[in-house]
Design a protein around this motif. Structure first.
Motif, short mmCIF file in Angstrom:
data_model
loop_
_atom_site.label_atom_id
_atom_site.label_comp_id
_atom_site.label_asym_id
_atom_site.label_seq_id
_atom_site.Cartn_x
_atom_site.Cartn_y
_atom_site.Cartn_z
N ASN A 286 0.84 -1.20 0.00
CA ASN A 286 0.00 0.00 0.00
C ASN A 286 0.87 1.25 0.00
O ASN A 286 1.94 1.25 0.62
CB ASN A 286 -0.91 0.00 1.24
CG ASN A 286 -1.95 -1.10 1.15
OD1 ASN A 286 -2.91 -0.98 0.40
ND2 ASN A 286 -1.74 -2.19 1.86
N GLU B 19 2.72 2.46 3.07
CA GLU B 19 3.97 1.83 3.53
C GLU B 19 5.19 2.56 2.97
O GLU B 19 6.22 2.64 3.63
CB GLU B 19 3.97 0.35 3.14
CG GLU B 19 2.93 -0.42 3.95
CD GLU B 19 2.24 -1.53 3.18
OE1 GLU B 19 2.86 -2.15 2.29
OE2 GLU B 19 1.05 -1.80 3.46
N ASP C 263 -1.29 -6.26 4.81
CA ASP C 263 -2.12 -7.12 3.95
C ASP C 263 -1.45 -8.46 3.72
O ASP C 263 -0.39 -8.53 3.09
CB ASP C 263 -2.31 -6.45 2.58
CG ASP C 263 -3.48 -5.49 2.53
OD1 ASP C 263 -4.41 -5.63 3.34
OD2 ASP C 263 -3.48 -4.62 1.64
N VAL D 249 -6.83 -4.07 2.74
CA VAL D 249 -6.79 -2.63 3.06
C VAL D 249 -7.66 -1.85 2.07
O VAL D 249 -8.53 -1.06 2.48
CB VAL D 249 -5.35 -2.07 3.06
CG1 VAL D 249 -5.36 -0.54 3.06
CG2 VAL D 249 -4.58 -2.58 4.28
N VAL D 250 -7.47 -2.09 0.78
CA VAL D 250 -8.26 -1.30 -0.19
C VAL D 250 -9.73 -1.71 -0.16
O VAL D 250 -10.62 -0.86 -0.28
CB VAL D 250 -7.68 -1.38 -1.63
CG1 VAL D 250 -6.29 -0.77 -1.67
CG2 VAL D 250 -7.69 -2.79 -2.19
N THR E 262 -11.39 -0.34 3.01
CA THR E 262 -11.52 1.12 2.93
C THR E 262 -12.74 1.47 2.08
O THR E 262 -13.58 2.30 2.47
CB THR E 262 -10.24 1.75 2.33
OG1 THR E 262 -9.13 1.36 3.13
CG2 THR E 262 -10.34 3.27 2.29
N GLY F 196 -5.77 1.42 -6.16
CA GLY F 196 -6.11 0.30 -5.30
C GLY F 196 -7.50 0.43 -4.71
O GLY F 196 -8.39 -0.41 -4.96
N VAL F 197 -7.74 1.48 -3.94
CA VAL F 197 -9.06 1.67 -3.31
C VAL F 197 -10.12 1.89 -4.39
O VAL F 197 -11.20 1.28 -4.37
CB VAL F 197 -9.05 2.87 -2.33
CG1 VAL F 197 -10.45 3.10 -1.76
CG2 VAL F 197 -8.03 2.66 -1.22
N THR G 256 -10.13 9.43 -2.89
CA THR G 256 -8.85 8.78 -2.53
C THR G 256 -7.68 9.67 -2.94
O THR G 256 -6.54 9.20 -2.98
CB THR G 256 -8.70 7.41 -3.25
OG1 THR G 256 -8.48 7.63 -4.65
CG2 THR G 256 -9.92 6.53 -3.06
N LYS H 17 -3.16 -3.12 -7.85
CA LYS H 17 -2.30 -3.37 -6.69
C LYS H 17 -0.94 -3.98 -7.05
O LYS H 17 -0.78 -4.61 -8.07
CB LYS H 17 -3.02 -4.39 -5.79
CG LYS H 17 -4.33 -3.91 -5.21
CD LYS H 17 -4.14 -2.87 -4.14
CE LYS H 17 -3.35 -3.42 -2.97
NZ LYS H 17 -3.04 -2.37 -1.98
#
Ligand SMILES: NC(=O)c1ccc[n+]([C@@H]2O[C@H](COP(=O)([O-])OP(=O)(O)OC[C@H]3O[C@@H](n4cnc5c(N)ncnc54)[C@H](OP(=O)(O)O)[C@@H]3O)[C@@H](O)[C@H]2O)c1
Length: 309
Positions: A40, A43, A64, A125-126, A129, A154-155, A211, A304
């Motif tokens: 992500n 990070e 993740d 995570v995505v 969210t 990603g999200v 986002t 991702k």
């Protein structure tokens, strides 16, 4: 076991593979043999020291994961050999850039057979969210007009599909090269933010899922219908912005994603119904984590990035 750690803050080159003892699970935890680790953008920011969420180095990044339960004899939730995935501990450190992690069993769910470990590790995570933003916070329903900013990321790419599954009319902003990708995910209208001002191209929106932050959030006020709802994963603390939304009669919510297993099961259900897929743009072997972070640093991601263990 091998873990990826860092002694100092800095560029991708600070990420180093070292040997460490395997963590021992407590009674409510499981030891997971990690097969794949989703990456992500957060990070990369933590690695570089832009955001002090998990303190000073040395630390091990990562949340993740998808993998196989190795040990966890005292929890009733899983048995050794079960395939599981999740984003345990978030936002506390889970130290998931590792061959094994020991984490609360309640933060994991069973991996559906239709997802590979690589795909499953890319989702929590995505996916959570987007789920928490659209389902739990905004309560998106049939016929709502939803604008997803950053639909190719990603999200965003998961949010488009969740909003469609909820029956919404989905509009998204994305760079021009991502048009086909986001249309393939079900977006009804695509706005190339590099050539078109979205405030001129869309109106009467019920829910904006942001986002991107910055002036994208500020200007989203112009496209909401009266009483509309802005949900942001980026600008959640901006008090001035919140006041402006409230003064205009709009709702403003921030998302601080948490590892809710109910949401994870909701995502699994959509996957099993064939209504949600996760797009992995590129995988990197564990040893090439620095290259993966260089790719993260470059931005403009489509879906991702994943490390394989
Ligand atoms: N609050 C929370 O709990 C939470 C949880 C998860 C993520 N986040 C944050 O949410 C943000 C997005 O995460 P992510 O994983 O989706 O990142 P990502 O994969 O990097 O996606 C961002 C996407 O936005 C696109 N983009 C860039 N500028 C844009 C603009 N002005 N308008 C529309 N699209 C634009 C990018 O590519 P193109 O420019 O090529 O289209 C990219 O596809 C990050 O800042 C992350 O840290 C917060």
């Amino acid at each position: 076991m091998r873990v990826i750690t860092q002694e100092t803050l800095g560029g991708p080159e600070v990420l180093t593979i070292v040997d460490a003892p395997e963590p021992q699970p407590l009674p409510t935890e499981v030891l997971v043999r990690v097969k794949a680790i989703g990456l992500n953008p957060l990070e990369a920011r933590l690695r570089a020291g832009e955001f002090p969420l998990i303190g000073r180095p040395p630390f091990v990044l990562g949340w993740d994961i998808s993998g196989v339960v190795e040990e966890g004899s005292q929890t009733w939730r899983f048995r050794p050999g079960d395939e599981v995935f999740g984003m345990p501990m978030f936002p506390r450190a889970a130290s998931a850039y590792a061959e094994f992690v020991s984490v609360p069993a309640v933060h994991l769910v069973r991996k559906p057979g239709s997802l590979s470990h690589v795909e499953a590790s890319a989702l929590p995570v995505v996916g959570l969210t987007a789920w928490q933003g659209l389902v739990d916070i905004a309560g998106v329903g049939e016929g709502d007009r939803v604008l997803v900013h950053g639909g190719g990321g990603g999200v965003g790419h998961v949010a488009i599909q969740i909003a469609k599954a909820l029956g919404a009319h989905v509009i998204t902003t994305a760079g021009g090269s991502k048009r086909e990708f986001v249309e393939g995910l079900g977006a009804d209208e695509v706005i190339d933010y590099t050539t078109v001002d979205f405030t001129k191209a869309v109106r009467d929106v019920d829910v904006v899922l942001d986002t991107i932050g910055g002036d994208t959030v500020e200007r989203s006020l112009e496209v909401l219908r009266p009483g509309g709802h802005l949900v942001t994963a980026v600008a959640e603390e901006d008090k001035e912005l919140i006041a402006r939304y409230e003064a205009a009669g709009m709702r403003f919510s921030g998302i601080a994603v948490d590892p809710d297993p109910v949401g994870l099961r909701g995502l699994v259900e959509l996957v099993e119904q064939g209504r949600l897929r996760v797009h992995v743009q590129e995988t990197f072997p564990f040893e090439r984590v620095a290259d993966a972070h260089r790719r993260l640093d470059g931005g403009h991601l489509q879906g991702k990035l994943v490390l394989t263990v």
